[in-house]
Design a protein around this motif. Structure first.
Motif, PDB file in Angstrom:
ATOM      1  N   SER A  43      17.780   4.716   0.148  1.00 59.10           N
ATOM      2  CA  SER A  43      17.681   4.938   1.588  1.00 59.10           C
ATOM      3  C   SER A  43      16.530   5.883   1.913  1.00 59.10           C
ATOM      4  O   SER A  43      15.912   6.458   1.031  1.00 59.10           O
ATOM      5  CB  SER A  43      18.999   5.509   2.110  1.00 59.10           C
ATOM      6  OG  SER A  43      19.277   6.737   1.477  1.00 59.10           O
ATOM      7  N   ARG A  86      13.455   5.372   3.235  1.00 56.19           N
ATOM      8  CA  ARG A  86      12.243   4.873   2.601  1.00 56.19           C
ATOM      9  C   ARG A  86      10.983   5.191   3.410  1.00 56.19           C
ATOM     10  O   ARG A  86      11.017   5.263   4.635  1.00 56.19           O
ATOM     11  CB  ARG A  86      12.348   3.354   2.394  1.00 56.19           C
ATOM     12  CG  ARG A  86      13.470   2.950   1.450  1.00 56.19           C
ATOM     13  CD  ARG A  86      13.586   1.453   1.291  1.00 56.19           C
ATOM     14  NE  ARG A  86      13.628   0.701   2.535  1.00 56.19           N
ATOM     15  CZ  ARG A  86      14.723   0.483   3.248  1.00 56.19           C
ATOM     16  NH1 ARG A  86      15.877   0.968   2.858  1.00 56.19           N
ATOM     17  NH2 ARG A  86      14.674  -0.234   4.352  1.00 56.19           N
ATOM     18  N   TYR A  96       1.949  -2.885   7.463  1.00 55.17           N
ATOM     19  CA  TYR A  96       2.991  -3.154   6.478  1.00 55.17           C
ATOM     20  C   TYR A  96       3.701  -4.387   6.998  1.00 55.17           C
ATOM     21  O   TYR A  96       4.409  -4.320   8.002  1.00 55.17           O
ATOM     22  CB  TYR A  96       3.938  -1.956   6.359  1.00 55.17           C
ATOM     23  CG  TYR A  96       4.833  -2.066   5.150  1.00 55.17           C
ATOM     24  CD1 TYR A  96       4.455  -1.525   3.934  1.00 55.17           C
ATOM     25  CD2 TYR A  96       6.037  -2.739   5.218  1.00 55.17           C
ATOM     26  CE1 TYR A  96       5.253  -1.635   2.813  1.00 55.17           C
ATOM     27  CE2 TYR A  96       6.848  -2.854   4.107  1.00 55.17           C
ATOM     28  CZ  TYR A  96       6.456  -2.299   2.903  1.00 55.17           C
ATOM     29  OH  TYR A  96       7.252  -2.416   1.799  1.00 55.17           O
ATOM     30  N   GLY A  97       3.452  -5.535   6.369  1.00 58.64           N
ATOM     31  CA  GLY A  97       3.874  -6.804   6.972  1.00 58.64           C
ATOM     32  C   GLY A  97       3.048  -6.986   8.226  1.00 58.64           C
ATOM     33  O   GLY A  97       1.825  -6.874   8.200  1.00 58.64           O
ATOM     34  N   SER A 129       3.666  -4.997  10.937  1.00 55.00           N
ATOM     35  CA  SER A 129       3.868  -3.760  11.698  1.00 55.00           C
ATOM     36  C   SER A 129       2.809  -2.715  11.354  1.00 55.00           C
ATOM     37  O   SER A 129       2.438  -2.539  10.191  1.00 55.00           O
ATOM     38  CB  SER A 129       5.248  -3.182  11.398  1.00 55.00           C
ATOM     39  OG  SER A 129       6.253  -4.106  11.752  1.00 55.00           O
ATOM     40  N   PRO A 146      10.330   0.903   5.284  1.00 53.26           N
ATOM     41  CA  PRO A 146       9.782  -0.407   4.906  1.00 53.26           C
ATOM     42  C   PRO A 146      10.883  -1.307   4.349  1.00 53.26           C
ATOM     43  O   PRO A 146      11.924  -0.826   3.876  1.00 53.26           O
ATOM     44  CB  PRO A 146       8.753  -0.064   3.835  1.00 53.26           C
ATOM     45  CG  PRO A 146       9.238   1.214   3.244  1.00 53.26           C
ATOM     46  CD  PRO A 146       9.873   1.961   4.385  1.00 53.26           C
ATOM     47  N   ALA A 147      10.636  -2.591   4.405  1.00 49.59           N
ATOM     48  CA  ALA A 147      11.588  -3.573   3.880  1.00 49.59           C
ATOM     49  C   ALA A 147      11.841  -3.317   2.397  1.00 49.59           C
ATOM     50  O   ALA A 147      10.987  -2.778   1.690  1.00 49.59           O
ATOM     51  CB  ALA A 147      11.028  -4.978   4.074  1.00 49.59           C
ATOM     52  N   THR A 148      13.011  -3.724   1.927  1.00 47.96           N
ATOM     53  CA  THR A 148      13.312  -3.564   0.506  1.00 47.96           C
ATOM     54  C   THR A 148      12.705  -4.688  -0.320  1.00 47.96           C
ATOM     55  O   THR A 148      12.553  -4.548  -1.524  1.00 47.96           O
ATOM     56  CB  THR A 148      14.833  -3.505   0.274  1.00 47.96           C
ATOM     57  OG1 THR A 148      15.434  -4.673   0.818  1.00 47.96           O
ATOM     58  CG2 THR A 148      15.426  -2.260   0.919  1.00 47.96           C
ATOM     59  N   ALA A 149      12.353  -5.794   0.305  1.00 52.18           N
ATOM     60  CA  ALA A 149      11.701  -6.909  -0.392  1.00 52.18           C
ATOM     61  C   ALA A 149      10.195  -6.661  -0.461  1.00 52.18           C
ATOM     62  O   ALA A 149       9.638  -5.888   0.327  1.00 52.18           O
ATOM     63  CB  ALA A 149      11.970  -8.216   0.348  1.00 52.18           C
ATOM     64  N   THR A 198       6.481  -6.860   0.285  1.00 49.23           N
ATOM     65  CA  THR A 198       5.848  -7.096   1.581  1.00 49.23           C
ATOM     66  C   THR A 198       4.341  -6.927   1.441  1.00 49.23           C
ATOM     67  O   THR A 198       3.886  -6.019   0.743  1.00 49.23           O
ATOM     68  CB  THR A 198       6.385  -6.091   2.626  1.00 49.23           C
ATOM     69  OG1 THR A 198       7.809  -6.207   2.703  1.00 49.23           O
ATOM     70  CG2 THR A 198       5.795  -6.355   3.999  1.00 49.23           C
ATOM     71  N   SER A 232       5.755   3.073  -2.498  1.00 49.63           N
ATOM     72  CA  SER A 232       6.892   3.247  -1.613  1.00 49.63           C
ATOM     73  C   SER A 232       7.897   4.214  -2.240  1.00 49.63           C
ATOM     74  O   SER A 232       8.104   4.201  -3.454  1.00 49.63           O
ATOM     75  CB  SER A 232       7.535   1.871  -1.363  1.00 49.63           C
ATOM     76  OG  SER A 232       8.556   1.966  -0.410  1.00 49.63           O
TER      77      SER A 232
END
Length: 185
Positions: free
Chosen positions: A2, A4, A22-23, A25, A49-52, A54, A72
């Protein structure tokens, strides 16, 4: 994990990056500095940020050359993610910069250098990314656990001009676990 935060570092020829994404965004610019005769270092951050995996994109004018990278981290304060930042320019080797930090924090750096061979990360630091080549300026980044003062350094070509930026990622809460690398993106 958590709390992140993604840290995006940029080392370019002397122009400011238009944006870091980031992606799809936009990331937030934290610190940047330009060295004479012509390289720049920048740090950007992106919260939650996403956990997958990116894509990270840094956009700059077509005539610019350089490199960028992203790492990250977990355990970063989401209200005040950066406890401090610093920057320096110079020439010769090593390139070095002290960052005020604290135990449990993580210091992240980025270097831009007029050195096609690419800089070499300093002792105690972990290299996160390094991009160099015959047709562009070198850019590289690393991280190290925080202390009251954390020195970030790189060795490089003897007469190479450099720009070096640092930022300290603040831990989420006084009793929180230390900031930890989540994955390299």
């Amino acid at each position: 994990g958590s709390n992140r935060c993604a840290a995006i570092g940029v080392g370019t020829s002397p122009v400011v990056a238009d944006e870091a994404l980031y992606g799809a965004s936009a990331a937030t610019a934290v610190v940047g500095i330009t060295a004479d005769p012509g390289n720049r270092s920048e740090q950007w951050r992106f919260l939650a940020p996403a956990t997958a995996a990116t894509d990270v994109t840094v956009n700059w004018p077509a005539s610019t050359s350089g490199g960028a990278g992203c790492s990250s981290y977990n355990g970063v304060d989401q209200t005040t993610p950066i406890s401090g930042s610093n920057s320096v320019t110079g020439s010769g080797t090593p390139a070095s910069l002290d960052q005020v930090s604290a135990s449990g924090e993580m210091v992240v750096d980025a270097i831009g250098a007029s050195d096609e061979a690419g800089p070499t990360v300093g002792a105690g630091q972990t290299q996160a990314w390094n991009q160099s080549g015959a047709s562009f300026r070198a850019g590289a980044g690393s991280y190290e656990g925080g202390a009251a003062t954390t020195t970030m350094s790189w060795t490089k070509g003897e007469f190479s001009a450099f720009s070096l930026t640092t930022m300290s990622l603040k831990a989420a809460g006084a009793s929180a676990s230390p900031v930890r690398l989540r994955r390299l993106a």
